[in-house]
Scaffold this motif. Structure first.
Motif, short mmCIF file in Angstrom:
data_model
loop_
_atom_site.label_atom_id
_atom_site.label_comp_id
_atom_site.label_asym_id
_atom_site.label_seq_id
_atom_site.Cartn_x
_atom_site.Cartn_y
_atom_site.Cartn_z
N ALA A 182 0.85 -1.01 0.08
CA ALA A 182 -0.08 0.10 -0.04
C ALA A 182 0.85 1.23 -0.08
O ALA A 182 0.66 2.18 -0.80
N SER A 183 1.63 1.17 0.78
CA SER A 183 2.58 2.66 0.97
C SER A 183 3.70 2.76 -0.27
O SER A 183 3.87 3.79 -0.74
N ALA A 184 3.66 1.73 -1.06
CA ALA A 184 4.42 1.84 -2.44
C ALA A 184 3.68 2.26 -3.62
O ALA A 184 4.11 2.58 -4.65
N GLY A 185 2.15 2.28 -3.14
CA GLY A 185 1.44 2.69 -4.29
C GLY A 185 0.83 1.77 -5.18
O GLY A 185 0.51 2.02 -6.25
N ALA A 186 0.53 0.61 -4.58
CA ALA A 186 0.10 -0.51 -5.54
C ALA A 186 -1.09 0.02 -6.06
O ALA A 186 -1.98 0.61 -5.37
N ASP A 187 -1.57 -0.34 -7.24
CA ASP A 187 -2.73 0.27 -8.12
C ASP A 187 -4.00 -0.54 -7.47
O ASP A 187 -5.11 -0.22 -7.57
N LEU A 188 -3.62 -1.87 -7.00
CA LEU A 188 -4.82 -2.64 -6.35
C LEU A 188 -4.38 -3.73 -5.55
O LEU A 188 -3.30 -4.36 -5.66
N LEU A 189 -5.24 -3.57 -4.20
CA LEU A 189 -5.01 -4.78 -3.51
C LEU A 189 -6.01 -5.51 -2.98
O LEU A 189 -7.22 -4.97 -3.34
N LYS A 190 -5.99 -6.79 -2.81
CA LYS A 190 -7.29 -7.58 -2.51
C LYS A 190 -6.90 -8.32 -1.45
O LYS A 190 -6.86 -9.57 -1.43
N PRO A 191 -7.15 -7.78 -0.12
CA PRO A 191 -7.09 -8.64 1.05
C PRO A 191 -8.52 -9.22 1.36
O PRO A 191 -9.55 -8.74 0.82
N ASN A 192 -8.65 -10.20 2.08
CA ASN A 192 -9.99 -10.90 2.59
C ASN A 192 -10.12 -9.95 3.94
O ASN A 192 -9.08 -9.39 4.23
N ARG A 193 -11.27 -10.23 4.31
CA ARG A 193 -11.61 -9.38 5.64
C ARG A 193 -10.76 -9.71 6.88
O ARG A 193 -10.31 -8.79 7.39
N ALA A 194 -10.25 -10.81 7.12
CA ALA A 194 -9.75 -11.36 8.14
C ALA A 194 -8.11 -10.69 7.98
O ALA A 194 -7.45 -10.19 8.94
N GLU A 195 -7.61 -10.68 6.57
CA GLU A 195 -6.30 -10.23 6.51
C GLU A 195 -6.32 -8.87 6.63
O GLU A 195 -5.43 -8.21 7.34
N LEU A 196 -7.33 -7.96 6.11
CA LEU A 196 -7.37 -6.72 6.34
C LEU A 196 -7.30 -6.15 7.76
O LEU A 196 -6.49 -5.28 8.29
N LEU A 197 -8.16 -6.80 8.64
CA LEU A 197 -8.30 -6.26 9.94
C LEU A 197 -7.07 -6.80 10.85
O LEU A 197 -6.81 -6.10 11.51
N GLU A 198 -6.55 -8.05 10.21
CA GLU A 198 -5.25 -8.29 11.14
C GLU A 198 -4.14 -7.27 10.76
O GLU A 198 -3.38 -6.79 11.67
N ALA A 199 -3.87 -7.06 9.50
CA ALA A 199 -2.74 -6.12 9.23
C ALA A 199 -2.89 -4.74 9.67
O ALA A 199 -1.91 -4.20 9.93
N THR A 200 -4.11 -4.41 9.51
CA THR A 200 -4.11 -2.78 9.79
C THR A 200 -4.64 -2.65 11.30
O THR A 200 -4.46 -1.49 11.86
N GLY A 201 -5.06 -3.54 12.03
CA GLY A 201 -5.33 -3.30 13.35
C GLY A 201 -6.58 -3.04 13.60
O GLY A 201 -7.17 -2.44 14.80
N GLU A 202 -7.31 -2.53 12.38
CA GLU A 202 -8.75 -1.95 12.65
C GLU A 202 -9.79 -3.13 12.86
O GLU A 202 -9.35 -4.11 12.66
N ARG A 203 -10.95 -2.43 13.31
CA ARG A 203 -11.80 -3.21 13.71
C ARG A 203 -12.86 -3.58 12.47
O ARG A 203 -14.14 -4.32 12.57
N ASP A 204 -12.81 -2.58 11.93
CA ASP A 204 -13.95 -2.06 10.71
C ASP A 204 -13.32 -2.43 9.30
O ASP A 204 -12.43 -1.82 9.22
N LEU A 205 -13.92 -3.13 8.64
CA LEU A 205 -13.60 -3.35 7.06
C LEU A 205 -13.24 -2.08 6.35
O LEU A 205 -12.27 -1.92 5.68
N ALA A 206 -14.41 -1.32 6.44
CA ALA A 206 -13.90 -0.05 5.83
C ALA A 206 -12.85 0.94 6.32
O ALA A 206 -12.12 1.57 5.52
N ALA A 207 -12.70 1.01 7.54
CA ALA A 207 -11.66 1.61 8.25
C ALA A 207 -10.30 1.02 7.74
O ALA A 207 -9.17 1.84 7.52
N GLY A 208 -10.11 -0.24 7.70
CA GLY A 208 -9.07 -0.81 7.20
C GLY A 208 -8.58 -0.67 5.84
O GLY A 208 -7.68 -0.04 5.39
N ALA A 209 -9.74 -0.62 4.97
CA ALA A 209 -9.41 -0.37 3.73
C ALA A 209 -9.25 1.06 3.43
O ALA A 209 -8.29 1.54 2.55
N ARG A 210 -9.64 1.90 4.04
CA ARG A 210 -9.41 3.56 4.18
C ARG A 210 -7.97 3.77 4.47
O ARG A 210 -7.21 4.54 4.05
N MET A 211 -7.52 2.84 5.55
CA MET A 211 -6.03 3.17 5.95
C MET A 211 -5.06 2.75 4.75
O MET A 211 -4.03 3.28 4.71
#
Lengths: 314, 314
Positions: A182-211
């Motif tokens: 993400a930091s490198a400016g990827a054009d598209l990322l495709k985590p699943n819900r669990a991966e997204l929340l685990e990596a970002t530490g967010e509890r909410d899917l939209a918050a994780g994606a926005r991060m």
């Protein structure tokens, strides 16, 4: 960035931690017991190779770049079927995954070997092989886990190579790999819900994606199981949701890789619209659930795509 | 048949259905779950190779003859460690066995692939390789299952080769292989209780062993788990029993192969006495139970041998 002028929109997939997948059918697994089994189904695996298999099956030009070492590396090469590939020789043996399918209840137990570390020169050789494949390519896809001791900038390095070649970079990674891509400016990322929340530490899917968008990603597709898929884009305030009228029954293994393949096939055609990417990813992911084996999608994917309920959520 | 004059009493073991053994340590097996595992312990396996490993570990000259094919055949060669060997190349890939050791309770689940069929010319090449190894050999040991489609006279053929070379033939087989080796006049057979009863159709261990002697075998050692081992010999009315004062606690995997190795080491020294054969086989089999891995025996085997309670039963 339009690529519709290309005659041969080749997609290059990169698999830093490939595996030879052994799938055994077992007539009733008894813990602690001794079982006689037929020789396994042997297939090259690892997420980037699985993405390549889906694309190859749909007639989309694709080339799989991966490492290969030892006797299992030879098996990996044989297990690629007709997928065009470039295997970078490494010293450590390619890892295995073992899947035991209990024929009495269909339940599958999976044993994934960790990947062995690569030497610094081998990481450089892998990056050099990718760079060498990019002229003429339309999309670069990097997928899957990293072996132990991988350089922290492996996925950022792929994104940089794609930018240098003027093509979009898709990354399907978890943990630090997802954040660094993400930091490198990827054009598209495709985590699943669990991966997204685990990596970002967010509890909410939209918050994780926005991060991920804040870090630098341009688009994020999040698979959310039977609830479908959500799409986010930098500069776009809301989010797009795509789901089927009713959940599908089937084998979800490999659905995420099929979704990445779907999105990559859209990008390869020069299309960057979030709705189109989201729908194709959701359709191919759903079409994978309908097939018994990973790496295949149902020929009815277009029907599934037209059935999708797409909503703009604020 | 005294062989004490030989300077180098080499034992030749033959493994018609070898395997590459993969042993995984798993931190808690969850049926239907996904598990991360370290790369497996990779060892060449199959009963004749396991016999050779025990002999090699005890410093007894041994040469392992087996087939090898495919990438798993290359792994087999690498997994032989320092065991002298002769591998006959075949077209079909060498089979695998997968052992999953649950570290939480030590329970091991085993998945044994069937061996692939050999071509008629490959069976001939295996027999020719054995014949080529016999000059200078002291004992021929044939061990283990046969792949599908094996010629019914494979073990009888080995016995004939040994007789032609003037050396004893030991066969550790089950089912038809056990019966045909007996009919061919094998010098020593070593079924376990279950194999003996299954192959002969008898309900009583002594009756089963006597049937093998009537068919033509010269000696039969029957392992009977914690109850020890029984020895039978043609022309000898009673039977010999050897057992430890109390059963051992440990890992019985490979104990049968260690018992065969013990008996073969005695034969290689030119000794044919049933009591000596029985005691060495029982001691090495017991000494294998004390070791964590198959293919090793405890250095205390001589102590175990001197502890054996040996009885002549009528």
């Amino acid at each position: 960035m339009a690529r519709s002028f290309r005659g041969n929109p080749m997609i290059v997939t990169v698999t830093p931690n490939p595996a030879i997948d052994l799938t055994y059918q077992v007539a009733g697994i008894v813990p602690g017991g001794s079982h006689r089994v037929r020789p396994p189904l042997l297939r090259a695996g690892g997420k980037g190779i699985n993405v390549a298999r889906v694309l190859h099956g749909q007639g989309v030009p694709v080339r799989a770049v991966a490492t290969a070492g030892g006797d299992t590396g030879t098996e990996l090469a044989a297990g690629l079927g007709g997928i065009e590939h470039r295997l970078v020789p490494v010293g450590a043996a390619t890892r295995r995954t073992i899947a035991l399918v209990d024929q009495t209840d269909g339940e599958t137990s999976i044993f994934n070997e960790f990947g062995a570390s690569l030497l610094p020169a081998e990481w450089q050789a892998l990056a050099a092989a990718v760079a060498d494949e990019l002229p003429g390519a339309a999309v670069l896809v990097g997928s899957g886990s990293l072996p132990e001791g991988a350089p922290a900038d492996f996925y950022p390095g792929l994104v940089a190579l794609a930018r240098h070649a003027g093509i979009p970079a898709v990354v399907d990674a978890s943990g630090g790999g997802l954040l660094s891509a993400a930091s490198a400016g990827a054009d598209l990322l495709k985590p699943n819900r669990a991966e997204l929340l685990e990596a970002t530490g967010e509890r909410d899917l939209a918050a994780g994606a926005r991060m991920l968008l804040r870090l630098g990603a341009h688009r994020v597709l999040v698979s959310n199981g039977a609830e479908g898929m959500l799409g986010f884009e930098s500069g776009r305030p809301g989010q797009l949701s795509a789901r089927l009228p009713q959940p599908l029954v089937g084998n979800p293994t490999g659905a995420g890789d099929a979704a990445v393949a779907g999105a990559a096939s859209v990008l390869a055609a020069g299309e960057l619209d979030l709705r189109v990417l989201l729908c194709r990813a959701a359709a191919w992911g759903s079409a994978a659930v309908l097939m018994p084996g990973a790496g295949e999608i149902s020929p009815d994917w277009q029907e599934l795509e037209s059935d999708l309920i797409v909503e703009e959520l604020s």
